[in-house]
Design a protein around this motif. Structure first.
Motif, mmCIF file in Angstrom:
data_model
loop_
_atom_site.group_PDB
_atom_site.id
_atom_site.type_symbol
_atom_site.label_atom_id
_atom_site.label_comp_id
_atom_site.label_asym_id
_atom_site.label_seq_id
_atom_site.Cartn_x
_atom_site.Cartn_y
_atom_site.Cartn_z
ATOM 1 N N ILE A 85 0.899 -1.311 -0.085
ATOM 2 C CA ILE A 85 -0.187 -0.076 -0.013
ATOM 3 C C ILE A 85 0.862 1.199 -0.115
ATOM 4 O O ILE A 85 0.614 2.186 -0.704
ATOM 5 C CB ILE A 85 -0.927 0.018 1.186
ATOM 6 C CG1 ILE A 85 -1.864 -1.043 1.115
ATOM 7 C CG2 ILE A 85 -1.630 1.472 1.358
ATOM 8 C CD1 ILE A 85 -2.674 -1.525 2.312
ATOM 9 N N THR A 86 1.957 1.122 0.605
ATOM 10 C CA THR A 86 2.902 2.450 0.825
ATOM 11 C C THR A 86 3.589 2.709 -0.542
ATOM 12 O O THR A 86 3.272 3.763 -0.793
ATOM 13 C CB THR A 86 3.923 2.154 2.047
ATOM 14 O OG1 THR A 86 3.343 1.903 3.117
ATOM 15 C CG2 THR A 86 4.935 3.445 1.916
ATOM 16 N N ASP A 87 3.794 1.869 -1.291
ATOM 17 C CA ASP A 87 4.433 1.786 -2.501
ATOM 18 C C ASP A 87 3.696 2.394 -3.413
ATOM 19 O O ASP A 87 3.798 3.243 -4.164
ATOM 20 C CB ASP A 87 5.123 0.345 -3.063
ATOM 21 C CG ASP A 87 6.336 0.194 -2.350
ATOM 22 O OD1 ASP A 87 6.969 1.093 -1.600
ATOM 23 O OD2 ASP A 87 6.765 -1.045 -2.129
ATOM 24 N N LEU A 88 2.132 1.785 -3.321
ATOM 25 C CA LEU A 88 1.307 2.204 -4.364
ATOM 26 C C LEU A 88 0.895 3.915 -4.262
ATOM 27 O O LEU A 88 0.980 4.608 -4.938
ATOM 28 C CB LEU A 88 0.155 1.905 -4.230
ATOM 29 C CG LEU A 88 -0.109 0.051 -4.702
ATOM 30 C CD1 LEU A 88 -1.704 -0.543 -4.472
ATOM 31 C CD2 LEU A 88 0.163 0.313 -6.117
ATOM 32 N N ILE A 89 1.085 4.158 -2.922
ATOM 33 C CA ILE A 89 0.540 5.522 -2.412
ATOM 34 C C ILE A 89 1.837 6.405 -3.089
ATOM 35 O O ILE A 89 1.625 7.666 -3.512
ATOM 36 C CB ILE A 89 0.530 5.809 -1.029
ATOM 37 C CG1 ILE A 89 -0.882 5.237 -0.655
ATOM 38 C CG2 ILE A 89 0.387 7.369 -0.617
ATOM 39 C CD1 ILE A 89 -0.986 5.114 0.860
ATOM 40 N N TYR A 90 3.113 6.087 -2.945
ATOM 41 C CA TYR A 90 4.216 6.655 -3.141
ATOM 42 C C TYR A 90 4.019 6.953 -4.855
ATOM 43 O O TYR A 90 4.485 8.028 -5.453
ATOM 44 C CB TYR A 90 5.559 5.772 -2.979
ATOM 45 C CG TYR A 90 6.820 6.355 -3.688
ATOM 46 C CD1 TYR A 90 7.475 7.414 -3.007
ATOM 47 C CD2 TYR A 90 7.365 5.832 -5.052
ATOM 48 C CE1 TYR A 90 8.769 7.906 -3.264
ATOM 49 C CE2 TYR A 90 8.364 6.305 -5.299
ATOM 50 C CZ TYR A 90 9.132 7.466 -4.614
ATOM 51 O OH TYR A 90 10.094 7.848 -5.158
ATOM 52 N N ILE A 91 3.873 5.850 -5.545
ATOM 53 C CA ILE A 91 3.710 6.110 -6.978
ATOM 54 C C ILE A 91 2.740 7.128 -7.449
ATOM 55 O O ILE A 91 2.922 7.875 -8.353
ATOM 56 C CB ILE A 91 3.512 4.548 -7.620
ATOM 57 C CG1 ILE A 91 4.692 3.615 -7.518
ATOM 58 C CG2 ILE A 91 3.125 4.637 -9.086
ATOM 59 C CD1 ILE A 91 4.450 2.300 -7.768
ATOM 60 N N PHE A 92 1.466 6.955 -6.713
ATOM 61 C CA PHE A 92 0.373 7.604 -7.083
ATOM 62 C C PHE A 92 0.988 9.091 -6.926
ATOM 63 O O PHE A 92 0.482 9.894 -7.617
ATOM 64 C CB PHE A 92 -0.865 7.365 -6.319
ATOM 65 C CG PHE A 92 -1.954 8.342 -6.294
ATOM 66 C CD1 PHE A 92 -2.780 8.349 -7.735
ATOM 67 C CD2 PHE A 92 -2.249 9.077 -5.546
ATOM 68 C CE1 PHE A 92 -3.891 9.081 -7.806
ATOM 69 C CE2 PHE A 92 -3.378 10.086 -5.758
ATOM 70 C CZ PHE A 92 -4.247 9.858 -6.970
ATOM 71 N N VAL A 93 1.462 9.665 -5.785
ATOM 72 C CA VAL A 93 1.816 10.893 -5.275
ATOM 73 C C VAL A 93 2.812 11.467 -6.295
ATOM 74 O O VAL A 93 2.717 12.603 -6.715
ATOM 75 C CB VAL A 93 2.136 10.830 -3.986
ATOM 76 C CG1 VAL A 93 2.753 12.354 -3.626
ATOM 77 C CG2 VAL A 93 1.178 10.581 -2.895
ATOM 78 N N ARG A 94 3.969 10.766 -6.594
ATOM 79 C CA ARG A 94 4.870 10.983 -7.549
ATOM 80 C C ARG A 94 4.518 11.415 -8.984
ATOM 81 O O ARG A 94 4.812 12.370 -9.459
ATOM 82 C CB ARG A 94 5.788 9.883 -7.329
ATOM 83 C CG ARG A 94 6.648 9.784 -6.022
ATOM 84 C CD ARG A 94 7.465 10.670 -5.587
ATOM 85 N NE ARG A 94 8.528 11.086 -6.678
ATOM 86 C CZ ARG A 94 9.661 11.904 -6.181
ATOM 87 N NH1 ARG A 94 9.435 12.591 -5.347
ATOM 88 N NH2 ARG A 94 10.923 12.064 -7.069
ATOM 89 N N ARG A 95 3.404 10.525 -9.362
ATOM 90 C CA ARG A 95 3.067 10.623 -10.747
ATOM 91 C C ARG A 95 2.013 12.015 -10.791
ATOM 92 O O ARG A 95 2.269 12.571 -11.766
ATOM 93 C CB ARG A 95 2.218 9.431 -11.348
ATOM 94 C CG ARG A 95 3.219 8.382 -11.355
ATOM 95 C CD ARG A 95 2.388 7.104 -12.470
ATOM 96 N NE ARG A 95 2.175 7.592 -13.496
ATOM 97 C CZ ARG A 95 1.719 6.940 -14.634
ATOM 98 N NH1 ARG A 95 1.451 5.574 -14.370
ATOM 99 N NH2 ARG A 95 1.730 7.607 -15.777
ATOM 100 N N LEU A 96 1.263 12.102 -9.577
ATOM 101 C CA LEU A 96 0.613 13.380 -9.628
ATOM 102 C C LEU A 96 1.359 14.461 -9.696
ATOM 103 O O LEU A 96 0.893 15.657 -10.114
ATOM 104 C CB LEU A 96 -0.249 13.235 -8.217
ATOM 105 C CG LEU A 96 -1.517 13.999 -8.266
ATOM 106 C CD1 LEU A 96 -2.579 13.604 -9.329
ATOM 107 C CD2 LEU A 96 -2.164 13.967 -6.812
ATOM 108 N N LEU A 97 2.478 14.597 -9.020
ATOM 109 C CA LEU A 97 3.440 15.624 -8.893
ATOM 110 C C LEU A 97 4.269 15.619 -10.179
ATOM 111 O O LEU A 97 5.204 16.602 -10.156
ATOM 112 C CB LEU A 97 4.136 15.850 -7.867
ATOM 113 C CG LEU A 97 3.592 15.745 -6.453
ATOM 114 C CD1 LEU A 97 4.450 15.579 -5.239
ATOM 115 C CD2 LEU A 97 2.904 17.052 -6.280
#
Length: 377
Positions: A85-97
């Motif tokens: 879950i942490t890695d998914l959130i990391y990927i989502f936030v980084r792509r959003l930014l």
């Protein structure tokens, strides 16, 4: 055997994935990688040897391997899920930014923090879950049954499900359970199946019968069968329970003090078991008296309510035992745990006092239910 092999494969796979996660996290820390190699290497060797060659080891060592192995598997499941879950959130936030999001581009600080915090969190959750397993709660419930009973105004019933006595739930646990039940001073003790887990050998080897015979109640002790009663040595286990003073009702009825009927259904693994209505009809149950049904699995509550039962008691679900199992059982069963009034029938599904596998209650409780029934007099 196939189920055991599957469990072994899942255990090893989770271990490898977690090892790789740690290896990636501590790519610049040689000492940390050495610790990972030692920790996971020892765990793999001990678990593998214990799994395939347990007959060559002392019983106490095998028991330790069972407890540690199942605990470790649950730990891997939870930490692995949190890391995912942490890695998914990391990927989502980084792509959003609109920044580089590849996991191998994570900063070392982020990798260490995101690796460590889930371990600390899961450790705390599991400590609490083990405490809850070791300290069953007593659920109190008062119900009215609008039928007269001349012999008494009320009855105090201890309802116990899913002890699963055996290798994981041993004599030490059995003693604690019996002490807890007897401290409630019940008039009647009712089990809803799965008193014994699988094989009869650990029951005989540990003299667990000596604990069961300490149970007593003025109105008796009764149980229906559960699916685990029929896993290996079924007749021997059922005979042992009868000899211990627990009357096993297998599609049969007992009339207690000419006042209360207790109907015990055979578990649904018996494909030709009788319906509740058939048992009541064939045994000429007087429906003007209170009727209590014991049925291990709560997969068809209507069968008991349509048959006119006043109280229907079930177990089997463990309420999922550990999150997210509790959510799954809530989806599968009409009542996964607790009380419901279904038409004119009081229904209670106990989450059980014992468990199967890891000795943790996470999002659920180990319990006995004390149900006080008040009659119309």
């Amino acid at each position: 055997m196939r189920a055991l092999i599957n469990a072994y494969i899942i255990h090893v796979t989770l271990g490898v994935l977690v090892f790789l996660k740690g290896w990636h996290t501590f790519d610049k820390k040689k000492w940390a990688r050495i610790i990972l190699i030692i920790l996971f290497g020892l765990e793999f060797l001990i678990y593998t040897y214990g799994f395939f060659f347990y007959r060559t080891l002392p019983d106490n060592v095998v028991q330790l391997i069972r407890v540690m192995g199942t605990s470790w598997m649950l730990f891997l499941f939870y930490t692995g899920g949190l890391w995912f879950i942490t890695d998914l959130i990391y990927i989502f936030v980084r792509r959003l930014l609109k920044k580089p999001w590849y996991l191998n581009r994570q900063s070392r600080k982020f990798r260490i923090i995101s690796f460590t915090i889930p371990i600390l969190f899961v450790t705390g959750v599991m400590i609490n879950g083990h405490y809850k397993f070791n300290n069953p709660v007593v659920q109190e419930l008062r119900l009215n049954i609008e039928k007269p009973v001349e012999e008494f105004d009320s009855v105090r019933i201890a309802v116990i499900g899913d002890m699963h006595l055996g290798w994981m739930i041993n004599r030490k646990h059995a003693k604690r359970y019996v002490d807890l039940i007897m401290s409630q001073k019940p008039d009647l003790i009712l089990f809803v199946g799965d008193i014994i887990d699988s094989h009869i050998e650990p029951i005989l080897d540990q003299d667990i019968k000596d604990e069961l015979v300490r149970l007593s109640a003025p109105l008796g002790i009764y149980s229906c069968t559960g699916n685990h009663e029929y896993r290996y040595d079924a007749e021997e286990k059922i005979q042992l329970l009868n000899e211990s003073g627990i009357v096993m009702l297998r599609d049969s009825v007992v009339l207690i003090d000419s006042a209360i009927y207790v109907v015990g259904r055979d578990d649904k693994v018996i494909l030709d078991r009788k319906s509740t209505e058939e048992i009541i009809s064939e045994n000429h149950v007087d429906m003007s008296k209170p009727v209590i049904i014991l049925n291990h699995t709560p997969d068809n509550l209507s069968e008991e309510s349509e048959a006119g039962a006043d109280l229907a008691l079930y177990g089997h679900t463990h309420h999922g035992q550990a999150f997210p199992g509790n959510i799954a059982t809530e989806i599968v069963f009409e009542v996964a745990h607790g009380y419901k009034k279904k038409e004119n029938t009081h229904v209670y599904v106990t989450s059980g006092i014992g468990l199967v596998g890891p000795q943790f209650r996470i999002g659920t409780v180990s319990e006995i239910a004390i149900i006080t029934i008040l009659f119309r007099n």
